[in-house]
Design a protein around this motif. Structure first.
Motif, short mmCIF file in Angstrom:
data_model
loop_
_atom_site.label_atom_id
_atom_site.label_comp_id
_atom_site.label_asym_id
_atom_site.label_seq_id
_atom_site.Cartn_x
_atom_site.Cartn_y
_atom_site.Cartn_z
N SER A 63 0.84 -1.19 0.00
CA SER A 63 0.00 0.00 0.00
C SER A 63 0.88 1.24 0.00
O SER A 63 1.86 1.31 0.74
CB SER A 63 -0.90 -0.01 1.24
OG SER A 63 -1.69 1.15 1.29
N ASP A 70 -3.71 6.99 -3.50
CA ASP A 70 -3.77 5.82 -2.60
C ASP A 70 -3.72 4.60 -3.50
O ASP A 70 -4.70 4.28 -4.17
CB ASP A 70 -5.05 5.86 -1.77
CG ASP A 70 -5.07 4.85 -0.65
OD1 ASP A 70 -4.02 4.23 -0.40
OD2 ASP A 70 -6.13 4.68 -0.03
N THR A 72 -2.54 0.43 -4.26
CA THR A 72 -2.22 -0.88 -3.70
C THR A 72 -1.56 -1.72 -4.79
O THR A 72 -1.88 -1.59 -5.96
CB THR A 72 -3.46 -1.62 -3.16
OG1 THR A 72 -4.42 -1.75 -4.22
CG2 THR A 72 -4.10 -0.87 -2.00
#
Length: 107
Positions: A63, A70, A72
């Protein structure tokens, strides 16, 4: 011969990974591993000045939060792809993995 071009192509085939790139000069930046078709003959991307031999290591974290980004990464897919590349050393770090070329100095 520098193996980063092959490493990036294999990683690109395995997924879309945001990596923290570390160069031998000490410069570090975040960038997605380019798609195979965007990788240049001598540089990370055809429109980039970053040459393969400048790469010291890639840190790929599960992450990543950067400002409004954001992201991942599928660490398991990345780990499997890296394991198929004999020239790559994979080190487990907290929250992800670190990739470097075997026998290369890593800072």
């Amino acid at each position: 011969m520098n193996h980063w071009k092959d490493v990036l192509a294999i990683l690109s085939d395995a997924g879309h990974f945001l990596a923290h790139w570390h160069l031998h000069s000490g410069v570090a930046f975040y960038m997605y591993v380019p798609r195979r078709m965007d990788i240049g003959p001598e540089t990370v991307k055809a429109v980039s000045d970053v040459r393969f031999e400048e790469i010291a290591r890639l840190d790929i974290m599960r992450s990543v939060r950067l400002g409004g980004l954001d992201a991942t990464n599928d660490i398991d897919a990345c780990r499997r792809a890296a394991a198929s590349i004999r020239e790559v050393a994979v080190e487990e770090v907290e929250g992800g993995i670190q990739l470097s070329l075997r026998g290369a100095e890593v800072r």
